[in-house]
Design a protein around this motif. Structure first.
Motif, PDB file in Angstrom:
ATOM      1  N   SER A  33      35.969  20.000  21.293  1.00 12.27           N
ATOM      2  CA  SER A  33      36.969  18.943  20.675  1.00 12.27           C
ATOM      3  C   SER A  33      38.356  19.670  20.944  1.00 12.27           C
ATOM      4  CB  SER A  33      36.360  18.872  19.317  1.00 12.27           C
ATOM      5  OG  SER A  33      36.997  17.752  18.929  1.00 12.27           O
ATOM      6  N   VAL A  34      39.207  18.599  21.417  1.00 14.08           N
ATOM      7  CA  VAL A  34      40.632  18.945  21.743  1.00 14.08           C
ATOM      8  C   VAL A  34      41.336  17.865  21.328  1.00 14.08           C
ATOM      9  CG1 VAL A  34      42.413  19.971  23.234  1.00 14.08           C
ATOM     10  CG2 VAL A  34      40.136  20.776  23.370  1.00 14.08           C
ATOM     11  N   SER A  35      42.383  17.962  20.458  1.00 15.34           N
ATOM     12  CA  SER A  35      43.390  16.819  20.370  1.00 15.34           C
ATOM     13  C   SER A  35      44.729  17.590  20.425  1.00 15.34           C
ATOM     14  CB  SER A  35      43.138  16.346  18.917  1.00 15.34           C
ATOM     15  OG  SER A  35      43.304  17.240  17.720  1.00 15.34           O
ATOM     16  N   HIS A  36      45.796  16.632  20.658  1.00 17.01           N
ATOM     17  CA  HIS A  36      47.050  17.134  21.012  1.00 17.01           C
ATOM     18  C   HIS A  36      47.758  16.092  20.355  1.00 17.01           C
ATOM     19  CE1 HIS A  36      51.020  16.591  23.261  1.00 17.01           C
ATOM     20  NE2 HIS A  36      50.845  17.985  22.736  1.00 17.01           N
ATOM     21  N   PHE A  37      48.955  16.432  19.792  1.00 20.08           N
ATOM     22  CA  PHE A  37      50.018  15.611  19.300  1.00 20.08           C
ATOM     23  C   PHE A  37      51.338  16.232  18.971  1.00 20.08           C
ATOM     24  CE2 PHE A  37      48.029  17.283  15.383  1.00 20.08           C
ATOM     25  CZ  PHE A  37      49.334  17.842  14.539  1.00 20.08           C
ATOM     26  N   GLN A  38      52.452  15.361  18.841  1.00 19.64           N
ATOM     27  CA  GLN A  38      53.863  16.137  18.913  1.00 19.64           C
ATOM     28  C   GLN A  38      54.338  15.681  17.593  1.00 19.64           C
ATOM     29  OE1 GLN A  38      56.097  15.922  22.657  1.00 19.64           O
ATOM     30  NE2 GLN A  38      58.067  15.698  21.534  1.00 19.64           N
ATOM     31  N   LEU A  39      55.211  16.480  16.923  1.00 14.26           N
ATOM     32  CA  LEU A  39      56.006  15.984  15.755  1.00 14.26           C
ATOM     33  C   LEU A  39      56.976  15.580  15.964  1.00 14.26           C
ATOM     34  CD1 LEU A  39      55.175  19.272  13.308  1.00 14.26           C
ATOM     35  CD2 LEU A  39      53.986  16.845  13.576  1.00 14.26           C
ATOM     36  N   LYS A  40      57.938  14.896  15.220  1.00 14.23           N
ATOM     37  CA  LYS A  40      59.215  14.286  15.524  1.00 14.23           C
ATOM     38  C   LYS A  40      60.182  15.358  15.783  1.00 14.23           C
ATOM     39  CE  LYS A  40      58.556  10.485  12.341  1.00 14.23           C
ATOM     40  NZ  LYS A  40      59.058   9.899  10.972  1.00 14.23           N
ATOM     41  N   ASN A  41      60.076  16.472  15.436  1.00 16.47           N
ATOM     42  CA  ASN A  41      61.203  17.647  16.001  1.00 16.47           C
ATOM     43  C   ASN A  41      60.595  18.363  17.036  1.00 16.47           C
ATOM     44  OD1 ASN A  41      58.831  19.082  15.053  1.00 16.47           O
ATOM     45  ND2 ASN A  41      59.634  20.048  13.273  1.00 16.47           N
ATOM     46  N   GLY A  42      59.867  17.752  17.937  1.00 14.62           N
ATOM     47  CA  GLY A  42      59.493  18.138  19.426  1.00 14.62           C
ATOM     48  C   GLY A  42      58.401  19.199  19.269  1.00 14.62           C
ATOM     49  N   LEU A  43      57.853  19.666  18.217  1.00 12.57           N
ATOM     50  CA  LEU A  43      56.781  20.635  18.234  1.00 12.57           C
ATOM     51  C   LEU A  43      55.431  20.294  18.640  1.00 12.57           C
ATOM     52  CD1 LEU A  43      55.637  23.732  17.268  1.00 12.57           C
ATOM     53  CD2 LEU A  43      54.942  22.555  15.100  1.00 12.57           C
ATOM     54  N   GLN A  44      54.997  20.995  19.668  1.00 11.77           N
ATOM     55  CA  GLN A  44      53.615  20.811  20.121  1.00 11.77           C
ATOM     56  C   GLN A  44      52.451  21.279  19.725  1.00 11.77           C
ATOM     57  OE1 GLN A  44      53.332  18.553  23.079  1.00 11.77           O
ATOM     58  NE2 GLN A  44      55.646  18.228  23.537  1.00 11.77           N
ATOM     59  N   VAL A  45      51.413  20.431  19.084  1.00  7.69           N
ATOM     60  CA  VAL A  45      50.430  21.040  18.756  1.00  7.69           C
ATOM     61  C   VAL A  45      49.183  20.594  19.235  1.00  7.69           C
ATOM     62  CG1 VAL A  45      49.169  20.896  16.172  1.00  7.69           C
ATOM     63  CG2 VAL A  45      51.562  20.335  16.571  1.00  7.69           C
ATOM     64  N   ILE A  46      48.061  21.707  19.241  1.00 14.63           N
ATOM     65  CA  ILE A  46      46.767  21.410  19.979  1.00 14.63           C
ATOM     66  C   ILE A  46      45.982  21.944  18.862  1.00 14.63           C
ATOM     67  CG2 ILE A  46      45.057  22.193  21.642  1.00 14.63           C
ATOM     68  CD1 ILE A  46      47.660  22.515  23.669  1.00 14.63           C
ATOM     69  N   LEU A  47      44.915  21.173  18.801  1.00 13.64           N
ATOM     70  CA  LEU A  47      43.834  21.641  17.673  1.00 13.64           C
ATOM     71  C   LEU A  47      42.524  21.464  18.485  1.00 13.64           C
ATOM     72  CD1 LEU A  47      45.065  19.175  14.763  1.00 13.64           C
ATOM     73  CD2 LEU A  47      45.845  21.467  15.151  1.00 13.64           C
ATOM     74  N   SER A  48      41.467  22.466  17.907  1.00 16.49           N
ATOM     75  CA  SER A  48      40.309  22.282  18.322  1.00 16.49           C
ATOM     76  C   SER A  48      39.468  22.695  17.448  1.00 16.49           C
ATOM     77  CB  SER A  48      40.095  23.414  19.761  1.00 16.49           C
ATOM     78  OG  SER A  48      38.752  23.432  20.062  1.00 16.49           O
ATOM     79  N   GLU A  49      38.449  21.989  17.098  1.00 15.26           N
ATOM     80  CA  GLU A  49      37.531  22.293  15.961  1.00 15.26           C
ATOM     81  C   GLU A  49      36.290  23.134  16.531  1.00 15.26           C
ATOM     82  OE1 GLU A  49      37.340  18.713  12.799  1.00 15.26           O
ATOM     83  OE2 GLU A  49      37.441  17.929  14.907  1.00 15.26           O
ATOM     84  N   ASP A  50      35.929  24.042  15.784  1.00 15.41           N
ATOM     85  CA  ASP A  50      34.513  25.002  16.107  1.00 15.41           C
ATOM     86  C   ASP A  50      34.185  25.445  14.928  1.00 15.41           C
ATOM     87  OD1 ASP A  50      32.751  26.613  17.055  1.00 15.41           O
ATOM     88  OD2 ASP A  50      34.021  27.689  18.626  1.00 15.41           O
ATOM     89  N   PHE A  51      33.029  24.909  14.483  1.00 16.69           N
ATOM     90  CA  PHE A  51      32.377  25.306  13.274  1.00 16.69           C
ATOM     91  C   PHE A  51      31.276  26.647  13.470  1.00 16.69           C
ATOM     92  CE2 PHE A  51      34.001  21.125  12.941  1.00 16.69           C
ATOM     93  CZ  PHE A  51      34.696  20.973  11.736  1.00 16.69           C
ATOM     94  N   THR A  52      31.449  27.250  14.367  1.00 15.15           N
ATOM     95  CA  THR A  52      30.412  28.400  14.660  1.00 15.15           C
ATOM     96  C   THR A  52      30.523  29.371  13.517  1.00 15.15           C
ATOM     97  OG1 THR A  52      30.706  27.890  17.039  1.00 15.15           O
ATOM     98  CG2 THR A  52      29.403  29.903  16.310  1.00 15.15           C
ATOM     99  N   LEU A  53      32.003  29.779  13.244  1.00 14.09           N
ATOM    100  CA  LEU A  53      32.113  30.841  12.009  1.00 14.09           C
ATOM    101  C   LEU A  53      33.075  30.193  11.100  1.00 14.09           C
ATOM    102  CD1 LEU A  53      32.179  34.036  14.710  1.00 14.09           C
ATOM    103  CD2 LEU A  53      30.455  33.389  12.770  1.00 14.09           C
ATOM    104  N   PRO A  54      33.033  30.737  10.007  1.00 12.48           N
ATOM    105  CA  PRO A  54      34.237  30.171   9.173  1.00 12.48           C
ATOM    106  C   PRO A  54      35.536  30.873   9.172  1.00 12.48           C
ATOM    107  CG  PRO A  54      32.549  31.796   8.270  1.00 12.48           C
ATOM    108  CD  PRO A  54      32.097  31.595   9.396  1.00 12.48           C
ATOM    109  N   LEU A  55      36.143  30.652  10.460  1.00 16.59           N
ATOM    110  CA  LEU A  55      37.334  31.593  10.686  1.00 16.59           C
ATOM    111  C   LEU A  55      38.128  30.522  11.641  1.00 16.59           C
ATOM    112  CD1 LEU A  55      35.944  34.645  12.535  1.00 16.59           C
ATOM    113  CD2 LEU A  55      36.862  34.641  10.192  1.00 16.59           C
TER     114      LEU A  55
END
Length: 286
Positions: A33-55
């Motif tokens: 699961s991958v999502s991407h968004f950008q903040l107003k100040n230009g910071l690029q953010v990529i998120l990936s949920e993985d619940f295999t381990l609590p890390l």
């Protein structure tokens, strides 16, 4: 600043980033699961949920590498990597490492030709701590002439240790200059001693303003978290960080020569003869 820890997080983030860019429908990849968004100040953010381990793994990458070092100032990007651990408005010198290790996490950092990255792996309930730490030094790194001079002395000492411990190091430096004779490709990431000595506090401050703003960074988070809640956390900690005001200049292009080059180098420190052979190849992005 190299510390003991896992190096899996930045490579996982890089793989996720390539997947997100290459695939028009990231959700079609099974189990990822991958999502991407950008903040107003230009910071690029990529998120990936993985619940295999609590890390969770958090990596912040800046477009700041040895290719961006100013002429005659090799080692600048590497020096900034070390200075990033020497304190910000709310975090004291080297306390970033203490916070992570006390939370049961690991961390590391590295400078390459085109980027510098910082990554941490912590229990998932410590995610907010990592985001706060990274946002604080992105927003308010405390640079002083004394810190810069101390970091320069440590970098020169590290360079001398490397030469003592690796008798073929100078041969590798010469090899790079032979393959890419231009100034951008031939200077080592760690820098040359004469160049490091010439770096001033103003040089460092200007380079930091140019390269360490949010619009020049990528934040990647992977692991066990709720993506909607994490978006709120990222916005809370990073959205108010202003863009840097200094203009960015692209790194100089590496010359691509189709001619062969051979050089023999004699070193009194080498215990036995060594042979280095390489081939120039175009970047995968070209």
């Amino acid at each position: 600043m190299k510390t003991a820890g896992t190096s899996a997080s930045p490579f996982l983030c890089l793989w996720i980033f390539l997947l997100a860019v290459a695939s028009p429908a990231p959700s079609s990849a099974p189990g990822v699961s991958v999502s991407h968004f950008q903040l107003k100040n230009g910071l690029q953010v990529i998120l990936s949920e993985d619940f295999t381990l609590p890390l969770v793994g958090v990596a912040v990458t800046y477009r700041s590498g040895s290719l961006h070092d100013p002429p005659g100032k090799s080692g600048m990007a590497y020096l900034l990597e070390n200075l990033m651990f020497l304190g910000s408005d709310n975090v004291g010198q080297m306390q970033h490492i203490g916070y992570i290790t006390r939370a049961g996490g690991t961390l590391n950092a590295a400078t390459l030709e085109e980027k510098t990255y910082f990554h941490q792996t912590v229990p998932s309930n410590q995610l907010a701590l990592v985001l706060w730490l990274e946002s604080d030094r992105m927003r308010s790194l405390q640079l002083t002439p004394a810190k810069v001079e101390a970091a320069k002395k440590e970098l020169i000492a590290e360079l001398r240790r490397r030469h003592q411990q690796a008798p073929y190091l100078e041969a590798f430096f010469r090899f790079n200059r032979l393959l890419f004779p231009g100034p951008a490709g031939s200077r080592p990431i760690i820098g040359l001693e004469a160049d490091i000595r010439s770096i001033t506090f103003e040089d460092v401050r200007t380079f930091h303003r140019q390269r360490y703003g949010p619009q020049n960074a990528l934040l990647c988070v992977t692991g066990s978290f709720n993506a909607l809640q994490l978006r709120d956390l990222v916005s809370r900690y990073f959205e108010s960080i202003p863009r840097s005001h200094e203009g960015l200049s692209p790194p100089p292009a590496l010359p691509f020569e189709r001619t062969a080059a051979v050089e023999t180098f004699q070193s009194p420190d080498a215990p036995a003869p060594g042979v280095l052979m390489g081939f120039r190849a175009y970047s995968a992005r070209e």
